[in-house]
Design a protein around this motif. Structure first.
Motif, PDB file in Angstrom:
ATOM      1  N   LEU A 114     -14.655   1.166  -1.326  1.00 30.62           N
ATOM      2  CA  LEU A 114     -14.154   1.570  -0.012  1.00 30.62           C
ATOM      3  C   LEU A 114     -13.983   3.087   0.016  1.00 30.62           C
ATOM      4  O   LEU A 114     -13.320   3.654  -0.852  1.00 30.62           O
ATOM      5  CB  LEU A 114     -12.806   0.897   0.270  1.00 30.62           C
ATOM      6  CG  LEU A 114     -12.162   1.215   1.620  1.00 30.62           C
ATOM      7  CD1 LEU A 114     -12.972   0.583   2.747  1.00 30.62           C
ATOM      8  CD2 LEU A 114     -10.721   0.708   1.671  1.00 30.62           C
ATOM      9  N   PHE A 118     -13.208  -3.009  -0.408  1.00 32.82           N
ATOM     10  CA  PHE A 118     -11.925  -2.827  -1.091  1.00 32.82           C
ATOM     11  C   PHE A 118     -11.914  -3.607  -2.408  1.00 32.82           C
ATOM     12  O   PHE A 118     -11.490  -3.098  -3.456  1.00 32.82           O
ATOM     13  CB  PHE A 118     -10.786  -3.296  -0.186  1.00 32.82           C
ATOM     14  CG  PHE A 118      -9.421  -3.145  -0.798  1.00 32.82           C
ATOM     15  CD1 PHE A 118      -8.789  -1.920  -0.813  1.00 32.82           C
ATOM     16  CD2 PHE A 118      -8.775  -4.240  -1.357  1.00 32.82           C
ATOM     17  CE1 PHE A 118      -7.530  -1.767  -1.386  1.00 32.82           C
ATOM     18  CE2 PHE A 118      -7.519  -4.106  -1.936  1.00 32.82           C
ATOM     19  CZ  PHE A 118      -6.890  -2.867  -1.939  1.00 32.82           C
ATOM     20  N   LEU A 119     -12.407  -4.847  -2.350  1.00 34.88           N
ATOM     21  CA  LEU A 119     -12.450  -5.690  -3.549  1.00 34.88           C
ATOM     22  C   LEU A 119     -13.360  -5.091  -4.606  1.00 34.88           C
ATOM     23  O   LEU A 119     -13.031  -5.098  -5.809  1.00 34.88           O
ATOM     24  CB  LEU A 119     -12.933  -7.091  -3.170  1.00 34.88           C
ATOM     25  CG  LEU A 119     -13.054  -8.110  -4.306  1.00 34.88           C
ATOM     26  CD1 LEU A 119     -11.679  -8.440  -4.877  1.00 34.88           C
ATOM     27  CD2 LEU A 119     -13.734  -9.381  -3.806  1.00 34.88           C
ATOM     28  N   HIS A 177       0.818  -1.219   0.000  1.00 30.25           N
ATOM     29  CA  HIS A 177       0.000   0.000   0.000  1.00 30.25           C
ATOM     30  C   HIS A 177       0.851   1.267   0.000  1.00 30.25           C
ATOM     31  O   HIS A 177       0.349   2.364  -0.281  1.00 30.25           O
ATOM     32  CB  HIS A 177      -0.969   0.009   1.193  1.00 30.25           C
ATOM     33  CG  HIS A 177      -0.290   0.126   2.527  1.00 30.25           C
ATOM     34  ND1 HIS A 177       0.114   1.329   3.058  1.00 30.25           N
ATOM     35  CD2 HIS A 177       0.065  -0.818   3.441  1.00 30.25           C
ATOM     36  CE1 HIS A 177       0.673   1.131   4.238  1.00 30.25           C
ATOM     37  NE2 HIS A 177       0.658  -0.167   4.485  1.00 30.25           N
ATOM     38  N   ASN A 204     -17.371  -4.107   6.551  1.00 28.31           N
ATOM     39  CA  ASN A 204     -17.151  -4.876   5.312  1.00 28.31           C
ATOM     40  C   ASN A 204     -15.952  -4.343   4.529  1.00 28.31           C
ATOM     41  O   ASN A 204     -16.000  -4.184   3.305  1.00 28.31           O
ATOM     42  CB  ASN A 204     -18.402  -4.854   4.433  1.00 28.31           C
ATOM     43  CG  ASN A 204     -19.608  -5.478   5.103  1.00 28.31           C
ATOM     44  OD1 ASN A 204     -19.501  -6.530   5.742  1.00 28.31           O
ATOM     45  ND2 ASN A 204     -20.760  -4.826   4.980  1.00 28.31           N
ATOM     46  N   PHE A 205     -14.868  -4.077   5.253  1.00 28.40           N
ATOM     47  CA  PHE A 205     -13.682  -3.439   4.659  1.00 28.40           C
ATOM     48  C   PHE A 205     -13.183  -4.203   3.431  1.00 28.40           C
ATOM     49  O   PHE A 205     -12.994  -3.621   2.358  1.00 28.40           O
ATOM     50  CB  PHE A 205     -12.570  -3.349   5.709  1.00 28.40           C
ATOM     51  CG  PHE A 205     -11.261  -2.840   5.154  1.00 28.40           C
ATOM     52  CD1 PHE A 205     -11.012  -1.486   5.064  1.00 28.40           C
ATOM     53  CD2 PHE A 205     -10.291  -3.730   4.707  1.00 28.40           C
ATOM     54  CE1 PHE A 205      -9.814  -1.010   4.546  1.00 28.40           C
ATOM     55  CE2 PHE A 205      -9.084  -3.266   4.187  1.00 28.40           C
ATOM     56  CZ  PHE A 205      -8.850  -1.903   4.110  1.00 28.40           C
ATOM     57  N   TYR A 206     -12.948  -5.494   3.573  1.00 27.51           N
ATOM     58  CA  TYR A 206     -12.337  -6.261   2.482  1.00 27.51           C
ATOM     59  C   TYR A 206     -13.261  -6.375   1.274  1.00 27.51           C
ATOM     60  O   TYR A 206     -12.797  -6.322   0.123  1.00 27.51           O
ATOM     61  CB  TYR A 206     -11.904  -7.642   2.982  1.00 27.51           C
ATOM     62  CG  TYR A 206     -10.760  -7.568   3.954  1.00 27.51           C
ATOM     63  CD1 TYR A 206      -9.472  -7.277   3.500  1.00 27.51           C
ATOM     64  CD2 TYR A 206     -10.949  -7.739   5.322  1.00 27.51           C
ATOM     65  CE1 TYR A 206      -8.405  -7.177   4.385  1.00 27.51           C
ATOM     66  CE2 TYR A 206      -9.895  -7.648   6.212  1.00 27.51           C
ATOM     67  CZ  TYR A 206      -8.624  -7.368   5.737  1.00 27.51           C
ATOM     68  OH  TYR A 206      -7.569  -7.260   6.615  1.00 27.51           O
ATOM     69  N   PHE A 239      -9.270   0.711   8.418  1.00 24.41           N
ATOM     70  CA  PHE A 239      -9.435  -0.742   8.432  1.00 24.41           C
ATOM     71  C   PHE A 239     -10.700  -1.171   9.190  1.00 24.41           C
ATOM     72  O   PHE A 239     -11.177  -2.290   9.024  1.00 24.41           O
ATOM     73  CB  PHE A 239      -8.221  -1.410   9.075  1.00 24.41           C
ATOM     74  CG  PHE A 239      -7.045  -1.543   8.142  1.00 24.41           C
ATOM     75  CD1 PHE A 239      -7.083  -2.430   7.085  1.00 24.41           C
ATOM     76  CD2 PHE A 239      -5.902  -0.779   8.327  1.00 24.41           C
ATOM     77  CE1 PHE A 239      -6.007  -2.563   6.217  1.00 24.41           C
ATOM     78  CE2 PHE A 239      -4.820  -0.901   7.468  1.00 24.41           C
ATOM     79  CZ  PHE A 239      -4.872  -1.790   6.410  1.00 24.41           C
TER      80      PHE A 239
END
Length: 367
Positions: free
Chosen positions: A78, A73-74, A36, A68-70, A64
């Motif tokens: 985000l 991000f996907l 990152h 539902n961060f991930y 972070f």
């Protein structure tokens, strides 16, 4: 109550005016070790000792703890924000803690331009303005600061005078910061589609902090000579990685080729090979069609790896004669994908060759 006080504090700051001693400084942080931070970072520092203003603004901040961060991000949803700290805090974190180099360029601006930039940044800090949709190539920590300077000090950047920042695509610029024999590099290139191959203009190349610093330095009358705030130690270059994709995938290609030539490649091996690469193909297809990452759209790797091979391998590997037409079509698509992907980033061919060998063999079986 805390939110009301914060809003009032920011509102008062927005209305504040800088003194004649105020400075606006572009600070560039060198790339870090983590992915990152691999491309560096840009900070815009407003320093006015007469008014006690010491505000270092950064875009591209994320939390972070976001729900539902991930997943966000996907999906490319985000929320990213602008943040502000003292310059000492930024120095302590980037230089002292992360050991990343830092350079500063004091911008040669008049009082109106300095105040306009300060007001724009403070307005951006308001709760209703803080969040934005981050785009790696188009809207990040560096492009946002480039835009703030350009909007409030128009004409300072003369992009036609920056030939050193022209001629490379977004992908080419990205790969300058990544180790070639790396699974991360291979994965990032596999995920990128045709939009990443567009030749970036000098202005667009400033999605990278180092390029913005270079453009600022080359812009006549915009900045003083760069000052080194922290000179990080030069890290030793890593030796050749024998566990990297160059070796592992080359060995796989040789094994698949030999086993195919000797007709010892079993049905189970076909199912395993096409299933693993097929899942990767579906993931790449998903990124390009179902997310907000527009730079991942129209990806020729989908032709090379072809998602439908999984689960169809269960049938065509068992009875290739019945699937001859399908296999021949896939062979042609795979060739197109291999050539196209290889032009974009040559190591990607290593991923497609194992299934290309098998598809060609299966498509030419006569009995």
């Amino acid at each position: 109550m805390k939110k009301i006080l914060l809003f009032l504090l920011i509102s008062l700051t927005v209305k504040a005016q800088l003194s004649s001693k105020a400075e606006v400084v572009l600070v560039t942080v060198a790339p870090g070790k983590e992915l990152h931070s691999a491309f560096g970072h840009t900070i815009l520092w407003v320093n006015d000792p007469l008014n006690g203003i010491d505000r270092a603004y950064s875009f591209g901040t994320f939390d972070f703890k976001t729900e539902n961060f991930y997943l966000k991000f996907l999906m490319g949803t985000l929320p990213y924000t602008i943040s502000v700290h003292s310059m000492q805090d930024e120095f302590n974190y980037n230089a002292q803690y992360e050991k990343r180099g830092m350079i500063a360029q004091k911008l040669q601006l008049d009082s109106l331009q300095k105040n306009a930039i300060f007001q724009a940044l403070e307005t951006n800090l308001l709760p209703e303005n803080r969040e934005y949709a981050y785009k790696f190539f188009y809207d990040n920590c560096s492009t946002r600061i480039r835009d703030v300077i350009e909007r409030n000090a128009p004409g300072k950047y003369r992009w036609i005078q920056n030939p050193s920042l022209e001629g490379k695509s977004y992908r080419d610029w990205m790969n300058k910061y990544l180790a070639p024999n790396s699974w991360v590099t291979l994965g990032m290139n596999l995920a990128l589609g045709i939009p990443s191959n567009v030749k970036a203009t000098a202005s667009q190349a400033c999605y990278l902090p180092d390029n913005l610093a270079s453009a600022t330095n080359l812009a006549k009358g915009l900045s003083a000579n760069p000052v080194t705030l922290f000179d990080a130690e030069v890290s030793e270059e890593a030796g050749f990685d024998f566990t990297g994709p160059y070796v592992i995938l080359s060995v796989l290609i040789v094994l698949v080729g030999l086993a195919t030539y000797k007709k010892r490649f079993s049905y189970a091996a076909d199912v395993a090979l096409f299933s693993i690469i097929g899942l990767l193909a579906w993931f790449i297809f998903f990124l390009g069609t179902a997310t907000n990452h527009e730079v991942m759209a129209w990806n020729p790797a989908s032709l090379m790896l072809f998602p439908l091979n999984f689960p169809l391998v269960i049938w065509f590997a068992k009875d290739p004669l019945k699937w001859k037409k399908y296999l021949q079509i896939i062979s042609v698509l795979c060739v197109i994908g291999l050539i196209w992907s290889g032009i974009q980033f040559a190591p990607m061919v290593l991923v497609g060759l194992p299934i290309f060998i098998r598809v060609c063999y299966l498509s030419f079986i006569k009995k």
